[in-house]
Every structure is written in structure tokens, then in C-alpha cells.
Write an enzyme that holds these catalytic residues in place. Structure first.
Site, PDB file in Angstrom:
ATOM      1  N   ASP A  30       6.220   4.590  -1.427  1.00  0.00           N
ATOM      2  CA  ASP A  30       7.680   4.729  -1.509  1.00  0.00           C
ATOM      3  C   ASP A  30       8.262   3.586  -2.341  1.00  0.00           C
ATOM      4  OD1 ASP A  30       8.473   2.401   0.164  1.00  0.00           O
ATOM      5  OD2 ASP A  30       7.549   3.511   1.808  1.00  0.00           O
TER       6      ASP A  30
ATOM      7  N   HIS B 134      -1.451   1.657  -4.195  1.00  0.00           N
ATOM      8  CA  HIS B 134      -1.829   3.071  -4.077  1.00  0.00           C
ATOM      9  C   HIS B 134      -0.904   3.991  -4.873  1.00  0.00           C
ATOM     10  CE1 HIS B 134      -3.987   1.925  -0.071  1.00  0.00           C
ATOM     11  NE2 HIS B 134      -4.680   1.589  -1.145  1.00  0.00           N
TER      12      HIS B 134
ATOM     13  N   GLN C 183       0.845  -1.201   0.000  1.00  0.00           N
ATOM     14  CA  GLN C 183       0.000   0.000   0.000  1.00  0.00           C
ATOM     15  C   GLN C 183       0.880   1.251   0.000  1.00  0.00           C
ATOM     16  OE1 GLN C 183      -3.487  -0.559   2.957  1.00  0.00           O
ATOM     17  NE2 GLN C 183      -2.010  -2.121   3.521  1.00  0.00           N
TER      18      GLN C 183
ATOM     19  N   GLY D  65       2.743  -4.489   8.987  1.00  0.00           N
ATOM     20  CA  GLY D  65       2.648  -3.051   9.221  1.00  0.00           C
ATOM     21  C   GLY D  65       1.484  -2.346   8.562  1.00  0.00           C
ATOM     22  N   THR D  66       0.310  -2.916   8.690  1.00  0.00           N
ATOM     23  CA  THR D  66      -0.868  -2.203   8.184  1.00  0.00           C
ATOM     24  C   THR D  66      -1.996  -2.302   9.195  1.00  0.00           C
ATOM     25  OG1 THR D  66      -2.592  -2.131   6.479  1.00  0.00           O
ATOM     26  CG2 THR D  66      -1.435  -4.219   6.731  1.00  0.00           C
TER      27      THR D  66
HETATM   28  N1  APR Z   1       6.686  -2.222  12.276  1.00  0.00           N
HETATM   29  C1  APR Z   1       5.517  -2.764  11.842  1.00  0.00           C
HETATM   30  N2  APR Z   1       4.345  -2.122  11.933  1.00  0.00           N
HETATM   31  C2  APR Z   1       4.336  -0.903  12.492  1.00  0.00           C
HETATM   32  C3  APR Z   1       5.511  -0.272  12.975  1.00  0.00           C
HETATM   33  C4  APR Z   1       6.723  -0.992  12.853  1.00  0.00           C
HETATM   34  N3  APR Z   1       7.888  -0.498  13.283  1.00  0.00           N
HETATM   35  N4  APR Z   1       5.170   0.947  13.475  1.00  0.00           N
HETATM   36  C5  APR Z   1       3.834   1.073  13.299  1.00  0.00           C
HETATM   37  N5  APR Z   1       3.333  -0.038  12.727  1.00  0.00           N
HETATM   38  C6  APR Z   1       1.957  -0.364  12.355  1.00  0.00           C
HETATM   39  C7  APR Z   1       0.869   0.248  13.210  1.00  0.00           C
HETATM   40  O1  APR Z   1       0.647  -0.559  14.363  1.00  0.00           O
HETATM   41  C8  APR Z   1      -0.317   0.207  12.242  1.00  0.00           C
HETATM   42  O2  APR Z   1      -1.018  -1.021  12.351  1.00  0.00           O
HETATM   43  O3  APR Z   1       1.734   0.116  11.052  1.00  0.00           O
HETATM   44  C9  APR Z   1       0.337   0.275  10.874  1.00  0.00           C
HETATM   45  C10 APR Z   1       0.142   1.584  10.145  1.00  0.00           C
HETATM   46  O4  APR Z   1      -1.193   1.740   9.827  1.00  0.00           O
HETATM   47  P1  APR Z   1      -1.675   2.926   8.876  1.00  0.00           P
HETATM   48  O5  APR Z   1      -1.001   4.172   9.300  1.00  0.00           O
HETATM   49  O6  APR Z   1      -3.171   2.899   8.847  1.00  0.00           O
HETATM   50  O7  APR Z   1      -1.060   2.540   7.449  1.00  0.00           O
HETATM   51  P2  APR Z   1      -1.665   1.617   6.314  1.00  0.00           P
HETATM   52  O8  APR Z   1      -2.430   0.474   6.887  1.00  0.00           O
HETATM   53  O9  APR Z   1      -0.538   1.317   5.392  1.00  0.00           O
HETATM   54  O10 APR Z   1      -2.662   2.611   5.616  1.00  0.00           O
HETATM   55  C11 APR Z   1      -3.290   2.213   4.446  1.00  0.00           C
HETATM   56  O11 APR Z   1      -4.228   4.369   4.081  1.00  0.00           O
HETATM   57  O12 APR Z   1      -3.648   6.570   4.354  1.00  0.00           O
HETATM   58  C12 APR Z   1      -3.935   5.601   3.423  1.00  0.00           C
HETATM   59  O13 APR Z   1      -3.245   5.272   1.213  1.00  0.00           O
HETATM   60  C13 APR Z   1      -2.753   5.364   2.523  1.00  0.00           C
HETATM   61  O14 APR Z   1      -1.627   3.336   1.930  1.00  0.00           O
HETATM   62  C14 APR Z   1      -2.219   4.031   2.998  1.00  0.00           C
HETATM   63  C15 APR Z   1      -3.472   3.351   3.491  1.00  0.00           C
END
Ligand code: APR
Length: 237
Positions: free
Chosen positions: A95, A110, A92, A176-177
Site C-alpha cells: 500500500d 514487495h 513489506q 507489525g511484522t
Molecule cells: N499493530 C501492529 N502490529 C499488528 C497489529 C497492529 N494493530 N495487528 C496485527 N499486527 C501484527 C501481527 O501480530 C503480526 O505479527 O502484524 C503482523 C502481521 O504479520 P503478517 O500477516 O505475517 O504480515 P507481514 O509480516 O507483513 O508479512 C510479510 O508476507 O504475505 C506476504 O508479501 C506479503 O509482505 C507480506 C509478507
């Protein structure tokens, strides 16, 4: 299994895998993205209201992405592929840290911040103009160029391709999502019923449905450990 009968590992990554490379996640803080409201910089409406602000915002984000370096989680996944495992990454993230770590099969759900696209035809994708995108930089059809990024409220053109990939998985690793954004979060449900699914995230236990194995760890620790385990197991077989 793929035609060559190696098991297919599909890795679904989110902002958390790049957090330890210094790129901020989206939902860990105050709902702002680098001090901007999401609706101002990551929606078609924000673009209509103030394209100059949006272009400036992404030009700044690009500088951060270029400065960031792949971390042990990106590198472990690339090394697994180089060791002969069949690995496909569906990210997602906008980068290019998976590619810079050496992964070759990467699908960007994305979009990619280091590319530009037409604002009137999403199929027209271009290398970034030197110095970033400016107002007045046009596509071949005469439309303004914009970042090659999917904004909230927009269709996700790569979703069908990502579904096909997940449908073929023998093992699904999610890293990490927050699984908060559709349709990406739906991808988990496209995996075959017998396909084991593992989530590596500091909040994994809280985020995981009960059929997912949760590993509560930051990506830079959890992913290399798993990869190491798989590589050792392969040597024993
Ligand atoms: N290692 C692994 N996971 C981590 C770390 C780490 N060091 N630090 C934080 N996290 C986790 C958090 O616990 C959380 O579950 O990464 C996740 C980040 O979640 P979001 O910020 O919601 O990111 P993501 O799920 O990629 O968002 C999806 O939303 O904003 C839009 O288009 C954008 O691609 C993005 C999409």
C-alpha cells in the site's frame, strides 16, 4: 551515522502497521487472503493458471487501499522525518500509506499495488492503466501487464538496496511484522551489532529474538509513544 552526523533511524514495517487503517494482515487468520488461497492469487503459478482471477483480485485490493487512510503510526513516522530526523522506511507493504502520511524515503520490498509492471521484464514498471489492469494491456516489449507486486517464490529485486540501508542504521525500529517471510526477516541480521533494535507488535514478546526490545502494543499506540519520546529527548540534548 550519515554524512551529516544525524543518527539514522531505519524502520522496517509489515502488514500490522496498516491493520488499523483497515487493511488485513496475512497470518492472523485462516491462511486465506480475502477468501482466496494465497497460491491462487499471489504466486507465478496462480498467474499462469488464471491471470484474469489474479487481475480481478488485485483490482479489488486496490479499491481497499485507496479507501484506507494512514493511521497514527504512519503519521508519527512522517512527522519524525519532518521534524528533522533522518528516517528511512523499508516496508513489506504494497500500500501507499507511508507516502500518503508524508514519509519521503520509502523502499517497497514487495512492490506497490498502485503500479503495473511487465510480466516478461520486472524492470519495466508503469503507472496503473485507468480502471485497473486488464488482459490485453501490454508493456513496451509486448508482454501482458501485471500488478507490480512480488509474489511468493519470486526474487525480491529491492532486497540488496534494503540491506545497504539497514547496514547504515543507528537504530532499527520494526513494526507489525510476523518476521515469517524470507528474505525480509533476514534484514534484522544485517544491522550493525551495536545498533539497538525495537519491535512494536501486539505479539512482540513472542516474536522477538532476545536481542530485540519488544513492545507489546498495536502500532497506533506504540509508535507515536516512541516517536514522542525521541522528539522530547532531542529537545533536551
Ligand atoms: N499493530 C501492529 N502490529 C499488528 C497489529 C497492529 N494493530 N495487528 C496485527 N499486527 C501484527 C501481527 O501480530 C503480526 O505479527 O502484524 C503482523 C502481521 O504479520 P503478517 O500477516 O505475517 O504480515 P507481514 O509480516 O507483513 O508479512 C510479510 O508476507 O504475505 C506476504 O508479501 C506479503 O509482505 C507480506 C509478507
Amino acid at each position: 551515522m550519515t554524512a551529516d552526523s544525524r543518527p539514522r533511524l531505519v524502520v522496517l514495517t509489515g502488514a500490522g502497521i496498516s491493520a488499523e487503517s483497515g487493511l488485513k494482515t496475512f497470518r492472523d487468520g485462516d491462511g486465506l487472503w480475502e477468501n482466496h488461497a494465497i497460491e491462487d492469487v499471489a504466486t507465478p503459478e496462480g498467474w499462469q493458471r488464471d491471470p484474469e482471477l489474479v487481475l480481478r483480485f488485485y483490482n479489488e485490493r486496490r479499491t481497499q487501499v485507496r479507501r484506507a487512510r494512514p493511521n497514527p503510526a504512519h503519521r508519527a513516522l512522517a512527522e519524525l522525518e519532518q521534524a528533522g530526523f533522518d528516517v528511512c522506511i523499508v516496508t513489506q507493504n504494497i500500500d501507499d500509506l507511508h507516502e500518503r502520511a508524508g514519509s519521503r524515503e520509502v523502499v517497497h520490498l514487495h512492490g506497490e499495488i498502485l503500479k503495473a509492471r511487465s510480466s516478461i521484464d520486472p524492470r519495466l514498471i508503469y503507472p496503473l492503466p485507468r480502471g485497473g489492469i486488464r488482459l490485453g494491456d501490454l508493456c513496451d516489449k509486448g508482454g501482458q501487464l501485471r500488478p507490480h507486486v512480488v509474489w511468493f517464490g519470486e526474487a525480491v529485486p529491492a532486497y540488496g538496496h534494503a540491506c545497504d540501508i539497514v547496514t547504515e542504521a543507528d537504530l532499527l525500529l520494526v513494526v507489525g511484522t510476523s518476521l515469517a517471510v524470507m528474505p525480509a526477516a533476514m534484514l534484522l541480521h544485517e544491522a550493525p551489532t551495536e545498533c539497538p533494535c525495537i519491535l512494536v507488535d501486539p505479539n512482540a514478546s513472542a516474536l522477538s529474538p532476545d536481542w530485540v526490545r519488544a513492545i507489546d502494543a498495536p502500532a497506533s499506540q506504540g509508535v507515536p509513544k516512541l516517536v514522542d519520546h525521541w522528539r522530547r529527548r532531542q529537545r533536551l540534548e
